[in-house]
Design a protein around this motif. Structure first.
Motif, mmCIF file in Angstrom:
data_model
loop_
_atom_site.group_PDB
_atom_site.id
_atom_site.type_symbol
_atom_site.label_atom_id
_atom_site.label_comp_id
_atom_site.label_asym_id
_atom_site.label_seq_id
_atom_site.Cartn_x
_atom_site.Cartn_y
_atom_site.Cartn_z
ATOM 1 N N SER A 186 0.834 -1.212 0.000
ATOM 2 C CA SER A 186 0.000 0.000 0.000
ATOM 3 C C SER A 186 0.860 1.250 0.000
ATOM 4 C CB SER A 186 -0.930 -0.003 1.219
ATOM 5 O OG SER A 186 -1.805 -1.114 1.184
ATOM 6 N N LEU A 187 1.925 1.262 0.793
ATOM 7 C CA LEU A 187 2.828 2.404 0.823
ATOM 8 C C LEU A 187 3.618 2.512 -0.483
ATOM 9 C CD1 LEU A 187 4.056 2.035 4.500
ATOM 10 C CD2 LEU A 187 2.596 3.867 3.608
ATOM 11 N N ILE A 188 3.990 1.381 -1.053
ATOM 12 C CA ILE A 188 4.660 1.396 -2.357
ATOM 13 C C ILE A 188 3.739 1.980 -3.416
ATOM 14 C CG2 ILE A 188 5.624 -0.079 -4.172
ATOM 15 C CD1 ILE A 188 6.647 -1.943 -1.939
ATOM 16 N N ALA A 189 2.461 1.599 -3.371
ATOM 17 C CA ALA A 189 1.487 2.139 -4.328
ATOM 18 C C ALA A 189 1.345 3.641 -4.161
ATOM 19 C CB ALA A 189 0.142 1.453 -4.147
ATOM 20 N N ALA A 190 1.291 4.109 -2.922
ATOM 21 C CA ALA A 190 1.138 5.544 -2.668
ATOM 22 C C ALA A 190 2.351 6.324 -3.152
ATOM 23 C CB ALA A 190 0.902 5.782 -1.183
ATOM 24 N N ARG A 191 3.520 5.752 -2.965
ATOM 25 C CA ARG A 191 4.742 6.444 -3.422
ATOM 26 C C ARG A 191 4.820 6.483 -4.939
ATOM 27 N NH1 ARG A 191 10.328 5.021 -4.519
ATOM 28 N NH2 ARG A 191 11.759 6.672 -3.836
ATOM 29 N N SER A 192 4.406 5.401 -5.596
ATOM 30 C CA SER A 192 4.527 5.334 -7.052
ATOM 31 C C SER A 192 3.415 6.094 -7.765
ATOM 32 C CB SER A 192 4.521 3.870 -7.512
ATOM 33 O OG SER A 192 3.269 3.261 -7.227
ATOM 34 N N ALA A 193 2.259 6.260 -7.119
ATOM 35 C CA ALA A 193 1.123 6.906 -7.773
ATOM 36 C C ALA A 193 0.363 7.787 -6.781
ATOM 37 C CB ALA A 193 0.194 5.851 -8.374
#
Length: 291
Positions: free
Chosen positions: A122-129
């Motif tokens: 979820s944090l990876i998704a937020a950082r990437s998009a």
């Protein structure tokens, strides 16, 4: 069972609010999804993300408590629950599954609420998009405090049981906690097993950990550009002070932690009503206005 505090009645009301069930193709794998109040397109969208080797049904008693004010969706990661399996897995792939669901439901930007392992993709998704994820609420997660921490997921051999009842009876939480609510535990256990040619066994892909253990992902979790909030159990064995500090380093906008009393790591199972109260309180504070 009728506890004096009314928790059982509350749970039964929530389970009676049956989700819309559908499947979504994300990069060649069909993902099992649940949705509540999806037709209310004027409301913001919330995506609920489960932990490792868990599945969408972990949220069946939580989602209805949010669905009067939000469109709510939950899903099973590929290789878990009733979703398809893949040849290999990664946390970045799981991040794309979150983003794929958000796009399919027109949730962009979505609020993401994630328990345990689910907080990392979820944090990876937020950082990437960051244009597609407006906020992340982390629930008791093993945020890696170093490059090596958390990479070695145990890989026990598959276990098979002669019938469904026997398999369900073997369901255990890791870590076990002390106060799992028996009805919630039973509901989750019932949806955790499936029948195969070899017998009844857990629905998750036992080979998933092998590729996840090879992944270097911590660098993709820094400089999270959206508001992040944190909920942890008072007696959590997982969200230790070093991991809290790591999350604060990764997410400059991290709010003050909320601690759920009388709970260990599996807050969804030990203190579900308290968790819902905390989530509703956090969501009532529109932190998007502060960035």
């Amino acid at each position: 069972m009728q506890p004096q505090d009314g928790t059982e009645q509350w749970l039964q009301r929530n389970w009676a609010d049956r989700p819309e069930m559908f499947r979504l193709d994300v990069e060649g794998a069909e993902i099992a999804c649940h949705g509540w109040n999806l037709q209310a397109r004027d409301l913001p969208g919330v995506i609920l993300v489960h932990g490792f080797r868990a599945h969408v049904h972990w949220w069946d008693h939580i989602a209805p408590a949010l669905a009067d004010r939000y469109r709510v969706a939950a899903f099973s990661f590929s290789g878990m629950g009733d979703s398809d399996r893949r040849p290999t897995y990664s946390r970045s792939q799981y991040a794309r599954e979150i983003l794929g669901l958000a796009a399919a439901l027109d949730f962009d930007p979505a609020i993401v609420v994630a328990h345990s392992f689910g907080a990392i993709p979820s944090l990876i998704a937020a950082r990437s998009a960051p244009d597609r994820i407006s906020r992340v609420i982390v629930i008791d997660s093993a945020i890696p405090a170093s490059d090596d921490e958390g990479r070695q997921i145990p890989t026990p051999p598959p276990r098979f049981y002669p019938d469904e009842e026997n398999a369900v009876s073997r369901f255990r939480l890791i870590p076990p906690g002390e106060w799992p609510h028996p009805s919630v535990l039973a509901h989750i256990a019932q949806h955790s097993v499936g029948r195969t040619a070899e017998g009844w066994t857990w629905k998750f892909d036992p080979d998933a950990a092998a590729s996840l253990n090879e992944e270097n992902y911590r660098g993709a979790m820094f400089d999270i550009p959206v508001p992040v909030d944190m909920i942890r159990g008072e007696h959590s064995e997982i969200m230790t002070p070093p991991r809290v500090a790591a999350l604060r380093e990764m997410a400059p906008s991290l709010g003050r932690e909320i601690i759920i009393p009388a709970s260990h790591h599996h807050i969804l199972i030990e203190q579900p009503a308290s968790l819902c109260a905390a989530l509703n309180a956090l969501l009532a504070n529109d932190r998007m206005l502060q960035i």
